[in-house]
Write a protein that holds these residues in place. Structure first.
Motif, PDB file in Angstrom:
ATOM      1  N   THR A   1     -11.483  57.019  -1.392  1.00 55.25           N
ATOM      2  CA  THR A   1     -12.106  55.742  -1.773  1.00 55.25           C
ATOM      3  C   THR A   1     -11.334  54.535  -1.239  1.00 55.25           C
ATOM      4  N   SER A   2     -10.073  54.739  -0.885  1.00 57.00           N
ATOM      5  CA  SER A   2      -9.313  53.599  -0.338  1.00 57.00           C
ATOM      6  C   SER A   2      -9.324  53.595   1.188  1.00 57.00           C
ATOM      7  N   SER A   3     -10.102  54.507   1.788  1.00 50.07           N
ATOM      8  CA  SER A   3     -10.076  54.634   3.253  1.00 50.07           C
ATOM      9  C   SER A   3     -10.855  53.525   3.954  1.00 50.07           C
ATOM     10  N   ALA A   4     -11.599  52.732   3.191  1.00 42.72           N
ATOM     11  CA  ALA A   4     -12.363  51.608   3.761  1.00 42.72           C
ATOM     12  C   ALA A   4     -12.548  50.581   2.644  1.00 42.72           C
TER      13      ALA A   4
ATOM     14  N   ALA B   1     -12.971  60.247  13.473  1.00 36.27           N
ATOM     15  CA  ALA B   1     -13.678  61.450  13.918  1.00 36.27           C
ATOM     16  C   ALA B   1     -13.804  62.383  12.718  1.00 36.27           C
ATOM     17  N   ASP B   2     -12.701  62.943  12.277  1.00 32.46           N
ATOM     18  CA  ASP B   2     -12.742  63.815  11.109  1.00 32.46           C
ATOM     19  C   ASP B   2     -12.480  62.977   9.850  1.00 32.46           C
ATOM     20  N   PHE B   3     -13.200  63.231   8.764  1.00 25.66           N
ATOM     21  CA  PHE B   3     -12.906  62.556   7.505  1.00 25.66           C
ATOM     22  C   PHE B   3     -12.789  63.620   6.417  1.00 25.66           C
ATOM     23  N   HIS B   4     -11.583  64.098   6.206  1.00 27.93           N
ATOM     24  CA  HIS B   4     -11.321  65.139   5.198  1.00 27.93           C
ATOM     25  C   HIS B   4     -12.275  66.327   5.357  1.00 27.93           C
ATOM     26  N   GLY B   5     -12.597  66.646   6.593  1.00 29.81           N
ATOM     27  CA  GLY B   5     -13.475  67.796   6.835  1.00 29.81           C
ATOM     28  C   GLY B   5     -14.928  67.404   7.051  1.00 29.81           C
ATOM     29  N   ALA B   6     -15.281  66.143   6.803  1.00 28.01           N
ATOM     30  CA  ALA B   6     -16.651  65.672   7.070  1.00 28.01           C
ATOM     31  C   ALA B   6     -16.720  65.159   8.512  1.00 28.01           C
ATOM     32  N   THR B   7     -17.909  65.267   9.104  1.00 23.28           N
ATOM     33  CA  THR B   7     -18.036  64.879  10.519  1.00 23.28           C
ATOM     34  C   THR B   7     -18.927  63.638  10.651  1.00 23.28           C
TER      35      THR B   7
ATOM     36  N   ALA C   1     -12.178  68.828  -1.122  1.00 27.37           N
ATOM     37  CA  ALA C   1     -11.351  67.805  -0.463  1.00 27.37           C
ATOM     38  C   ALA C   1     -11.551  66.446  -1.142  1.00 27.37           C
ATOM     39  N   ALA C   2     -12.788  66.168  -1.543  1.00 26.57           N
ATOM     40  CA  ALA C   2     -13.060  64.870  -2.185  1.00 26.57           C
ATOM     41  C   ALA C   2     -12.293  64.752  -3.498  1.00 26.57           C
ATOM     42  N   LEU C   3     -12.326  65.807  -4.298  1.00 25.96           N
ATOM     43  CA  LEU C   3     -11.676  65.738  -5.609  1.00 25.96           C
ATOM     44  C   LEU C   3     -10.152  65.785  -5.485  1.00 25.96           C
TER      45      LEU C   3
END
Ligand code: FAD
Length: 416
Positions: free
Chosen positions: A198-201, A232-238, A189-191
């Motif tokens: 990287t633009s989410s914050a 809550a969810d971040f591309h599958g990260a919690t 998901a990251a790649l």
């Protein structure tokens, strides 16, 4: 007693260390010394700050912080630590646009090496510099300000152009930041969504050991606005349910407040608190800055080395840096992604591995961080900086007798 850098992996060879109490005394030391180098807070991991003659530490100089609200600038004594400056700015209602992971470093030492934090729109700390006051080789004082011909070559200058006594920086009104940590972001998901991640914050850091199918921690620092909502969810990260340290096994008391609690910019933008040890202490560091457009391929190239990297690694951090026009800035000419390694303090093994990492990153024109460990076995740095020759000419004009030269500069920058 032997003077070492912060990490203790380098013992300075300079025979004399002076602590001038005034700018006049500093000028006299420079004028009367055939070779001089300035010391900041000694957080570099290599011999960049060292010299064959006198070292001057600026910790004895009077400290000053002068805010100009109309110009929106602050002029600060060059040896001031970012953490100290930040507290004074915040108390007066002002802020810097960005900070590095630690507030312990000096302003002059940080800008000299293109030290950076993270953020798609955040440049290296040096890009906030709009003026410098320097002691020249003959001991006289000179100023260089944004707009001067040589300015873009004079900020990230590796200590080669003189000893900074004052630095003027752009400032803005103070603001609040909230810091969230998410865990186990799938690599896939990251790649696939790197731009979105990287633009989410305002500032995003990915912490990984390169092993397994997920990135262990994602730190996201967001300027707080009325519409701010923790994710809550971040591309599958919690979301992490408690305060975290990026290095395994270290007490998170050292880290700035997380869990999405809003607080002053300078108490959230650095990862580490000013009154605590940053990172681990027992460590080495390296970092390579690749063009943003090559980030995914470069990350894959490093991942392919995970079996060699992991046994020596405490943690890696992936960050983004906006481009600037400073000649020797690692983000000169365009946006970059920083691939950082915090190593176990196993110097020989780390030194043996760096050429392998550099070979894997060579196709991406990776620029090594000036203040961290790198090999540069093929002396390739000149090819990575379009204004390289201009910088060398500037050094030759400014310091014709090599008062500020040292072994690092001879080896990597000024060699024939
Ligand atoms: C735990 C840790 C975390 C780090 N995190 C980050 C990070 O988040 N981002 C990042 O980019 N880097 C990071 N670094 C690297 C660090 O920011 C750089 O090495 C920085 O240059 C250190 O600043 P210093 O004040 O300690 O400088 P020093 O190491 O003392 O000196 C660095 C250079 O600056 C020159 N210099 C110092 N003072 C002056 C002066 N007054 N005039 C002219 N030249 C001067 C020295 O001669 C030398 O060339 C980290 C390092 C450590 C140890």
């Amino acid at each position: 007693m032997t003077l070492t850098n912060w990490a203790g992996n380098y013992a300075y060879l300079a025979p004399v260390v002076q602590h001038p109490r005034s700018v006049e005394e500093l000028s006299q030391i420079v004028a009367s010394s055939p070779q001089v180098r300035a010391l900041g807070t000694r957080h570099c991991f290599n011999d960049l700050a060292d010299g064959p003659g006198t070292l001057v530490a600026l910790d004895g100089l009077p400290s000053s912080v002068r805010i100009d609200p109309d110009a929106r600038t602050v002029t600060v004594s060059a040896g001031t630590r970012y953490g100290t400056l930040a507290e004074e700015l915040h108390e007066s209602g002002w802020a810097l646009g960005n900070l590095a992971s630690l507030p312990h470093i000096s302003v002059a030492g940080a800008i000299a090496t293109a030290t950076h934090g993270s953020g798609d729109r955040s440049q290296n700390l040096a890009a906030a510099v709009c003026g410098l006051r320097l002691v020249s080789p003959d001991g006289s004082l000179r100023s260089v300000v944004r707009g001067d011909d040589d300015f873009a070559g004079s900020v990230v200058a590796l200590g080669a152009l003189g000893i900074a006594v004052e630095v003027t920086l752009d400032i803005e009104h103070t603001y609040e930041v909230a810091q969230e940590v998410h865990e186990e972001l799938p690599w896939e998901a990251a790649l696939a969504n790197l731009d979105e991640v990287t633009s989410s914050a305002g500032s995003v850091s990915l912490f990984t050991d390169w092993r397994g199918s997920s990135i262990q921690q994602v730190w996201r620092k967001t300027r707080v606005s009325p519409s701010f909502e923790p994710r809550a969810d971040f591309h599958g990260a919690t979301p992490a349910t408690a305060q975290r340290h990026p290095l395994p096994g270290i007490d998170p008391v050292h880290t700035t407040a997380q869990l999405a609690s809003a607080g002053p910019w300078h108490e959230r933008l650095p990862h580490f608190r000013l009154d605590f040890t940053p990172s681990n202490g027992a460590e080495l560091q390296s970092e390579y800055l690749v063009p943003r457009s090559s980030a995914v391929d470069a990350l894959q190239a490093v991942r392919a080395l995970s079996d060699q990297i992991a046994p020596l690694l405490q943690v890696s951090e992936i960050r983004t840096i906006a481009g600037d026009d400073l000649w020797l800035s690692t983000a000169s000419g365009g946006d970059r992604v920083g691939i950082h390694f915090t190593w176990h303090p196993k110097e020989t093994l780390v030194a043996a591995l760096l050429p392998t990492i550099e070979a894997a990153l060579a196709p991406f024109e990776a620029r090594p961080h000036w203040g961290k460990l790198f090999a540069d076995d093929d002396r390739s740095l000149a090819r990575l900086y379009p204004r390289w020759d201009d910088f060398r000419s500037l050094v030759a004009r400014t310091d014709p007798d090599g008062v500020f030269r040292n072994a690092f500069l001879d080896r990597h920058v000024l060699q024939d």
